[in-house]
Structure formats: structure tokens, C-alpha cells
Motif scaffolding. Structure first.
Motif, mmCIF file in Angstrom:
data_model
loop_
_atom_site.group_PDB
_atom_site.id
_atom_site.type_symbol
_atom_site.label_atom_id
_atom_site.label_comp_id
_atom_site.label_asym_id
_atom_site.label_seq_id
_atom_site.Cartn_x
_atom_site.Cartn_y
_atom_site.Cartn_z
ATOM 1 N N HIS A 152 0.872 -1.126 0.025
ATOM 2 C CA HIS A 152 0.007 -0.054 0.000
ATOM 3 C C HIS A 152 0.855 1.335 0.012
ATOM 4 O O HIS A 152 0.226 2.385 -0.265
ATOM 5 C CB HIS A 152 -1.052 -0.091 1.112
ATOM 6 N N ALA A 153 2.246 1.368 0.038
ATOM 7 C CA ALA A 153 2.955 2.367 -0.251
ATOM 8 C C ALA A 153 3.368 2.548 -1.572
ATOM 9 O O ALA A 153 4.095 3.416 -1.809
ATOM 10 C CB ALA A 153 4.504 1.980 0.681
ATOM 11 N N THR A 154 3.159 1.581 -2.411
ATOM 12 C CA THR A 154 3.374 1.659 -3.803
ATOM 13 C C THR A 154 2.126 1.873 -4.567
ATOM 14 O O THR A 154 1.017 1.763 -4.116
ATOM 15 C CB THR A 154 3.900 0.378 -4.214
ATOM 16 N N ASP A 168 6.534 3.964 -6.160
ATOM 17 C CA ASP A 168 5.885 4.554 -4.984
ATOM 18 C C ASP A 168 4.548 5.233 -5.514
ATOM 19 O O ASP A 168 4.262 5.502 -6.693
ATOM 20 C CB ASP A 168 6.785 5.734 -4.349
#
Length: 341
Positions: free
Chosen positions: A22-24, A65
Motif C-alpha cells: 500500500h506504499a506503492t 511509489d
């Protein structure tokens, strides 16, 4: 159809993987899809949780990201942001708020009819990701990462929302298999999906559903027919043609979470997505395939060892169908797609 197989994970692996992801962003290079959330859900679902982090480590160089925020999507301005890929992060943030403040089923029911007309956007990957997220929420305990995964899936769909061109009706087909066979190929079979879908002009009439039960039965028939067809037509484009089956199966997986009045329009949208992929990539002639004597579990084990994300997801759908021809189609995907591990 195997819709409610219990999640084979008591280790927290799925949540760990989703938190990593979820950071990507949902895309890379401005268009290519991040398939990792879907693939890891399928791996965990089918009993391969111990392989997930190794698979993710291998896939990580393909990820980018999350793009920067642009401006907030709100209940007042969402229409102007619909279909704007520059707003991917804004949409993800919007649905994160929505699913934190309201039950996820309520959010899904409100947005599903808004998003359905753009089901082919992002080469159908957003609806496929949504189907994996909903399957997890329907069959396992709700956790924050699993709820956030639905938010990211819906946000991706909203950002890539793109309706198909206006389509004329061709003669009615008596079955899903016959309807797929009757889909006319696009005139220019070159370039990517964004070059091919604008060439669509007409589809056979198929899939009218007077009631929810009929819609469910016909959608099941469509997933089965598209999966079977892959066995003889995958050579047309073995990566892209998996979506002719996995996109309608994502809709089928989502039906139990939706109000029943949305089931018939869901069937119609799923048919358009499957037909669009078929038209864009189907080869002119079938090719032979080899039957398999492996069990479903053995076929998926081979797909997991193969490592290709599309192959893993297609094999997951083939196991939902579950019959010998579906397993042969999965073996065809393992044969034709380049291995990733």
C-alpha cells in the motif's frame, strides 16, 4: 464454482504483504499494472502463504511509489476526477476515508454502479483487483489492511475509469461460448490495449438476465466459457487473454457483497469486458491443447513455482471453474507465459 474456499493463512502473511504494497502505486511506467496485490491474495488463498514474501521480494523492482497527491476527491467533486489517472493517489485517499467511516459493503454498493461503465479501464485490472479484495473481505475476518486493499482497488478503478465506445448489437448467441466465438476481432491487431479497444464496434447479444439468479448463473457460464476458451486461443496473446476470464470472475466474486438489483447490470458489464478482451486479442484459428492428469492443487503449485503474476491469477480462476478443461487451460498459461521465478 469454488467461490468461498477458506483462506489458508493463520500467519498474518496477507496483511503483511498488503501493508508492504500500500506504499506503492497501482501502476508503473505510467500505465503498466501492479499485479502484486492480486497475485499475493491468490497465493495465500491457495495455500502458498510461505512463498509470498519471497515472491514479493522478486517482484519489488517492478513497483513504484504511490504517486503524489493532487487535490482531494470529495463527495462534491468526484465526477470531475473520475477517469483521471493523475488523481490515483487522491482516489485512494478518498476510499480509505470512506471505508474507515462507513461499512465497506455500503461503500461498494454506492460506487459499484458508478464504476461499472468503466469496467474495461486499465485493461480490466482495477475490477480484477476489486474482486480479489472483496473475496478476502467476504471469507475472512475484516482487518485494516484488507479494508485498505479494497479502498486502493476502488481508487484505481475510479482513476482509470474509461467507458467502451458505443457498440451496436449483432445477432443473439445461444450460449456464452457461442457469444465469445461470435465476437468480431478488431480490424488492426497490433499495438496495446489502448490502441485496440477504440476499434470496437459491435458485440453479439447475450446475457439478458430477468432476475438475480439468472444473472448469477449466466455469469458463472461466462467465466467457465472464457476459461475453457483460453485452452485453444491463448496463443493469440497469452498474457492479455487471461483477462477475458479473470475480469468476469472478479465480478462473480463480488456479487454476494452487492444488492441483488445490481446483479443483472453486473452481468452486462462483465460480458462487455470479456468480449472486449476477446475482440482485441483473439487469434483467427484455435490451437490444440494437452489434457492434464494433475489435481487442482498440483496445477496451482506449478503456477506458483512458475511465478508469473498473470499465470497465478488465471490459474486461481481456473481452479474456481474446477473442471478438467479449466485445468488444461491453466496448464496452457504455464506453458505459454514467460516464467518469473
Amino acid at each position: 464454482m469454488d467461490d468461498d474456499r477458506p483462506l489458508h493463512d493463520t500467519t498474518g502473511t496477507l496483511d503483511e504483504a498488503l501493508e508492504r504494497l500500500h506504499a506503492t502505486g497501482p501502476e508503473r511506467h505510467g500505465w503498466l499494472t501492479n499485479h502484486a496485490p492480486m497475485a499475493v491474495e491468490a497465493l495465500v488463498r491457495r495455500g502458498h502463504a510461505p512463498a509470498v514474501h519471497r515472491w514479493l521480494d522478486h517482484y519489488r523492482p517492478k513497483l513504484e511509489d504511490m504517486p503524489p497527491l493532487h487535490s482531494p476527491v470529495t463527495d462534491a467533486n468526484w465526477r470531475e476526477a473520475l477517469g483521471d489517472p493523475a488523481r490515483i493517489a487522491d482516489w485512494a485517499r478518498y476510499f480509505e476515508r470512506e471505508t474507515e467511516e462507513r461499512p465497506w459493503r455500503e461503500v461498494l454498493a454506492a460506487w459499484w454502479p458508478r464504476l461499472l461503465p468503466g469496467i474495461a479501464g486499465g485493461a480490466t485490472h482495477p475490477v480484477i483487483r476489486t474482486g480479489h479484495a472483496v473475496r478476502t473481505l467476504l471469507t475472512t475476518p475484516e482487518t485494516a489492511p484488507r479494508r485498505a486493499e479494497l479502498a486502493h482497488a476502488l481508487g484505481y478503478w475510479a482513476a482509470r475509469h474509461q467507458p467502451l465506445p458505443p457498440l451496436a448489437d449483432l445477432a443473439a448467441a445461444p450460449s456464452a461460448a457461442a457469444a465469445l466465438d461470435a465476437v468480431p476481432p478488431v480490424p488492426r491487431q497490433d499495438g496495446g490495449v489502448r490502441d485496440r479497444l477504440p476499434q470496437l464496434t459491435a458485440f453479439p447479444r447475450w446475457g439478458a438476465a430477468p432476475d438475480p439468479e439468472t444473472a448469477h448463473a449466466l455469469l458463472t457460464e461466462l467465466v467457465t466459457a472464457a476459461t475453457h476458451r483460453y485452452a485453444t486461443r491463448a496463443h493469440g496473446e497469452p498474457i492479455m487473454l487471461v483477462h477475458a476470464a479473470t475480469a468476469p470472475n472478479a465480478v462473480l466474486r463480488t456479487l454476494p457483497a452487492l444488492p441483488r438489483e445490481l446483479w443483472a447490470p453486473s452481468l452486462s458489464a462483465a460480458w462487455s469486458a470479456s468480449a472486449a478482451v476477446t475482440a482485441a486479442y483473439t487469434p483467427p484459428e484455435p490451437a490444440p491443447y494437452t489434457s492434464v492428469t494433475l489435481t487442482a492443487e498440483e496445477v496451482f503449485e506449478r503456477a506458483a513455482a512458475h511465478g508469473d503474476d498473470h499465470t497465478i491469477k488465471f490459474t486461481d480462476t481456473a481452479l474456481d471453474v474446477g473442471d478438467p478443461l479449466a485445468l488444461a487451460a491453466a496448464a496452457r498459461a504455464i506453458e505459454l507465459n514467460p516464467p518469473a521465478l
